[in-house]
Design an enzyme around this catalytic site. Sequence first.
Site, short mmCIF file in Angstrom:
data_model
loop_
_atom_site.label_atom_id
_atom_site.label_comp_id
_atom_site.label_asym_id
_atom_site.label_seq_id
_atom_site.Cartn_x
_atom_site.Cartn_y
_atom_site.Cartn_z
N GLY A 224 0.84 -1.20 0.00
CA GLY A 224 0.00 0.00 0.00
C GLY A 224 0.87 1.24 0.00
N SER A 225 0.31 2.33 0.48
CA SER A 225 1.01 3.62 0.39
C SER A 225 2.11 3.73 1.45
CB SER A 225 0.01 4.75 0.57
OG SER A 225 -0.56 4.65 1.86
N ALA A 227 2.56 6.24 3.43
CA ALA A 227 2.01 6.82 4.66
C ALA A 227 1.42 5.72 5.55
CB ALA A 227 0.94 7.85 4.30
N THR A 228 0.64 4.82 4.97
CA THR A 228 0.06 3.74 5.78
C THR A 228 1.13 2.76 6.22
OG1 THR A 228 -1.92 3.98 4.42
CG2 THR A 228 -1.87 2.11 5.90
N GLY A 229 2.11 2.53 5.35
CA GLY A 229 3.22 1.64 5.69
C GLY A 229 3.94 2.10 6.96
N GLU A 246 5.72 -3.41 1.04
CA GLU A 246 5.82 -3.06 -0.39
C GLU A 246 5.04 -1.77 -0.57
OE1 GLU A 246 7.67 -4.41 -2.50
OE2 GLU A 246 7.96 -6.50 -1.97
N CYS A 280 2.12 0.01 -8.75
CA CYS A 280 3.26 0.45 -7.93
C CYS A 280 4.48 0.66 -8.79
CB CYS A 280 3.53 -0.57 -6.84
SG CYS A 280 3.72 -2.25 -7.45
P1 NAD Z 1 -3.42 2.44 1.30
O1 NAD Z 1 -2.15 2.55 2.06
O2 NAD Z 1 -4.38 3.54 1.38
O3 NAD Z 1 -4.22 1.12 1.71
C1 NAD Z 1 -3.62 -0.16 1.66
C2 NAD Z 1 -4.30 -1.07 2.65
O4 NAD Z 1 -4.04 -0.61 3.98
C3 NAD Z 1 -5.81 -1.14 2.53
O5 NAD Z 1 -6.23 -2.47 2.72
C4 NAD Z 1 -6.28 -0.28 3.69
O6 NAD Z 1 -7.57 -0.62 4.13
C5 NAD Z 1 -5.25 -0.58 4.74
N1 NAD Z 1 -5.12 0.41 5.83
C6 NAD Z 1 -5.59 1.67 5.90
N2 NAD Z 1 -5.22 2.28 7.05
C7 NAD Z 1 -4.48 1.37 7.74
C8 NAD Z 1 -3.78 1.38 8.98
N3 NAD Z 1 -3.75 2.46 9.75
N4 NAD Z 1 -3.11 0.26 9.35
C9 NAD Z 1 -3.09 -0.83 8.56
N5 NAD Z 1 -3.73 -0.91 7.37
C10 NAD Z 1 -4.42 0.18 6.96
O7 NAD Z 1 -2.98 2.19 -0.23
P2 NAD Z 1 -3.92 2.08 -1.52
O8 NAD Z 1 -4.41 3.45 -1.85
O9 NAD Z 1 -4.88 0.95 -1.35
O10 NAD Z 1 -2.86 1.61 -2.63
C11 NAD Z 1 -2.09 2.50 -3.38
C12 NAD Z 1 -0.66 2.54 -2.89
O11 NAD Z 1 -0.11 1.23 -2.83
C13 NAD Z 1 0.26 3.30 -3.84
O12 NAD Z 1 1.14 4.13 -3.11
C14 NAD Z 1 1.06 2.20 -4.53
O13 NAD Z 1 2.29 2.59 -5.06
C15 NAD Z 1 1.16 1.18 -3.44
N6 NAD Z 1 1.42 -0.15 -3.99
C16 NAD Z 1 2.66 -0.71 -3.82
C17 NAD Z 1 2.95 -1.94 -4.37
C18 NAD Z 1 4.31 -2.56 -4.21
O14 NAD Z 1 4.47 -3.75 -4.46
N7 NAD Z 1 5.33 -1.82 -3.79
C19 NAD Z 1 1.97 -2.63 -5.08
C20 NAD Z 1 0.70 -2.04 -5.23
C21 NAD Z 1 0.44 -0.80 -4.66
#
Ligand code: NAD
Length: 468
Positions: A224-225, A227-229, A246, A280
Amino acid sequence: MYVAKMTIGGRAVPGATTFEVKNPSTGQVIGTAPNASNTDLDSAVSAAQKAFASWSRQSDDELQAACLAVAAKINAHSDELATLITLEQGKPLNGLGSRWEMGGAGAWANYTSGLSLPMKVLQDNGQGRVELHRKPLGVVGSITPWNFPVMIAIWHILPALRTGNTVVLKPSPFTPLATLRMVELFNEVLPTGVINCVTGDDHLGGIGAAMAAHPGIRKIVFTGSCATGRKVMQSAATTMKRLTLELGGNDAGIVLPDCDPKAIAEGLFWGSFINNGQTCAAMKRLYVHESIHDDVCENLVAFAKSVPMGDGMSEQNMLGPVQNRMQFDKVASLVTDARKKGELLLGGEVGDGLFFPATIIAGLKNGDALVDDEQFGPALPVIRYRDVEEAIKAANDSQNGLGGSVWSRDIEHAKHVAGRMECGSVWINKHGAIQPNAPFGGTKSSGFGVEFAEEGQQEYTAQQVIFS
Ligand code: NAD
């Protein structure tokens, strides 16, 4: 209307409340998914812990056979799941869309099923024998994003199961339906509790945050993003969880002066606009040598004009809408800013609903928001450069370090430039072409740990050394 249920300890659980899932192509509600309570999460973790006791003791052959049965389920239900992905995610059935995503999910599942991590003998002599064993960790929590909901879940689940762990999976609230159905199918061939799926609408950080803090979960694999990571990393600290993160990317492509602009146009386009740029490791900044800059732009624009966009359920379309309003507004705001600073070559004007046309903007530089920020949408900035040192420096001037690419007829020279890029993967004359036998992961703020191949599999294990 699709009324999806969670799978917890082998049971279908509707949740006390639900949330709506919309089709981004039409704006219509296509289904509902449950809002898991903390008690539902506790039940899922307990079920996974209980299942771990016997699952972790299966032989290597038994684990492989079970994973192959999972892979067979994916392949048998590929059309059904592809349709659900298109309805909730928006990507077309056709082209590099949902059928392609399911093809990838099947291929990864098959390959990962065949990967063993046998015991290694480190020493066997008069001084004694030293063996290195790999042991499963326990319950793995998988948290996935909305761009490739099924394929990314497979990247998390299969190596976890194959190495003897059990799983609690949580998909994005934007795209929960295909994942919930997939876990239901996997439960037809796996023992109770080995894989569980919980969903929630992300209110107050939601169920994902609760998973990252849960004492019963031993590892989080998160895609995911950035910021959430960061939040996941913080809350994992209290329980010392293992992590694979990731995260976001802002991949640069560098086009060297010896390229044929027409020959590379299609590769540049799909390297950048795959899944509407919501990928990503898509190319998110393109650096082109000044001697061929205009020619590259012209050919790229000409190719982009030939790609049809529309409702993904229609076979003719190759690009769909942006997945959600928040992402759409982000792309729109970056494009509005970039139009003031650069030259709009294509797109820019928003269409109906969440359809955002493929947009290409030249005349930009590092420091402009569309170049510096991850747009995660269909808008590509093109930056003119004079010498390759300047291009490498600009490409590395980013907090992210997921992927990159170099485009040239001289492969050895391109490899030399590739080696100087600060990122986890570099492709020559293509971009984003990941494969299950090569580790994939980010450097810098794009996260840590890798997925795929033996190196990815190892991340789901603890090492134990036995001295005798
Ligand atoms: P996101 O971070 O908004 O959400 C990802 C997941 O995290 C969702 O399931 C969400 O419900 C969950 N989440 C939300 N708040 C949380 C918290 N506080 N604690 C734990 N989990 C929480 O990301 P998104 O908008 O779904 O995806 C887009 C982002 O993901 C982009 O930045 C993209 O580059 C990245 N991405 C990376 C890869 C990679 O392999 N590096 C692959 C796909 C997407």
